[in-house]
Motif scaffolding. Structure first.
Motif, PDB file in Angstrom:
ATOM      1  N   ALA A 145       0.813  -1.321   0.237  1.00  0.00           N
ATOM      2  CA  ALA A 145       0.049   0.029  -0.107  1.00  0.00           C
ATOM      3  C   ALA A 145       0.927   1.128   0.003  1.00  0.00           C
ATOM      4  O   ALA A 145       1.950   1.215   0.352  1.00  0.00           O
ATOM      5  N   ILE A 146       0.311   2.187  -0.687  1.00  0.00           N
ATOM      6  CA  ILE A 146       0.734   3.601  -0.531  1.00  0.00           C
ATOM      7  C   ILE A 146       0.068   4.543   0.255  1.00  0.00           C
ATOM      8  O   ILE A 146      -1.346   4.637  -0.023  1.00  0.00           O
ATOM      9  N   THR A 155      -0.403   8.723   1.700  1.00  0.00           N
ATOM     10  CA  THR A 155      -0.033   9.942   1.895  1.00  0.00           C
ATOM     11  C   THR A 155      -0.947  10.663   2.969  1.00  0.00           C
ATOM     12  O   THR A 155      -2.224  10.751   2.914  1.00  0.00           O
ATOM     13  N   ILE A 189       5.399   4.337   1.842  1.00  0.00           N
ATOM     14  CA  ILE A 189       5.140   3.028   0.967  1.00  0.00           C
ATOM     15  C   ILE A 189       5.525   1.710   1.745  1.00  0.00           C
ATOM     16  O   ILE A 189       6.569   1.448   2.147  1.00  0.00           O
ATOM     17  N   TRP A 221      -9.606   6.916  -1.002  1.00  0.00           N
ATOM     18  CA  TRP A 221      -9.158   5.801  -0.818  1.00  0.00           C
ATOM     19  C   TRP A 221      -9.229   5.137  -2.459  1.00  0.00           C
ATOM     20  O   TRP A 221     -10.276   5.127  -2.718  1.00  0.00           O
ATOM     21  N   THR A 234      -4.250   2.512  -1.684  1.00  0.00           N
ATOM     22  CA  THR A 234      -3.739   3.754  -1.972  1.00  0.00           C
ATOM     23  C   THR A 234      -4.697   4.480  -0.935  1.00  0.00           C
ATOM     24  O   THR A 234      -5.945   4.644  -1.173  1.00  0.00           O
ATOM     25  N   THR A 235      -4.156   5.439  -0.008  1.00  0.00           N
ATOM     26  CA  THR A 235      -4.677   6.435   0.575  1.00  0.00           C
ATOM     27  C   THR A 235      -4.243   7.838   0.279  1.00  0.00           C
ATOM     28  O   THR A 235      -2.928   7.815   0.337  1.00  0.00           O
ATOM     29  N   GLN A 236      -5.042   8.726   0.317  1.00  0.00           N
ATOM     30  CA  GLN A 236      -4.597  10.012   0.400  1.00  0.00           C
ATOM     31  C   GLN A 236      -5.432  11.057   1.308  1.00  0.00           C
ATOM     32  O   GLN A 236      -6.665  11.049   1.101  1.00  0.00           O
TER      33      GLN A 236
END
Length: 138
Positions: free
Chosen positions: A45-46, A48, A56, A116, A129-131
């Motif tokens: 997973a990534i 931010t 990362i 997400w 991935t979450t931001q």
């Protein structure tokens, strides 16, 4: 009809499963449960964070989460599902509203607007991935 309700009937089960992941995420976050929190993320997973820090993989994310949870911030966070866009049947962009409130007076301290990207693998939805972006006041 809300944007979430406007998704086709074929995604009703997926949306309910995504809501469950959101509930598990919120529970783990509120109770500072690192293992439970990390179990929602893919191995690669990534993430931010709201301040822009990029993490990362599970190792970097777990280290950050352990440190953040050890501080045990004063307050609670809620996560509200705003919209789901199914990019493919097994990939979804999930838009949330995050609200941090104070334990002492239940006042909103700040808000975030997470996005997400989730993938369905091995019969379940994972955070790939979450931001998170803070919502500026004013």
């Amino acid at each position: 009809m809300t944007p979430v309700e406007s998704e086709t009937q074929s995604h009703e089960t997926d949306i309910e499963e995504i809501r469950q992941v959101i509930a598990e995420f919120q529970h783990a976050y509120e109770h500072h449960l690192v293992d439970e929190y990390m179990s929602l993320f893919k191995q690669d997973a990534i993430a931010t964070m709201a301040g822009g820090k990029v993490l990362i993989g599970q190792d970097e994310l777990a280290e950050h989460v352990r440190t953040a949870f050890a501080r045990k911030a004063e307050g609670a966070s809620t996560y509200e599902l705003v919209h789901v866009l199914f990019i493919r049947p097994d990939v979804a962009a999930v838009k949330l509203r995050q609200v941090h409130t104070s334990y002492t007076d239940d006042q909103v301290r700040d808000e975030g607007t997470p996005l997400w990207i989730m993938t369905r693998e091995d019969g379940r939805w994972w955070l790939a991935t979450t931001q998170n972006t803070p919502v500026l006041k004013g």
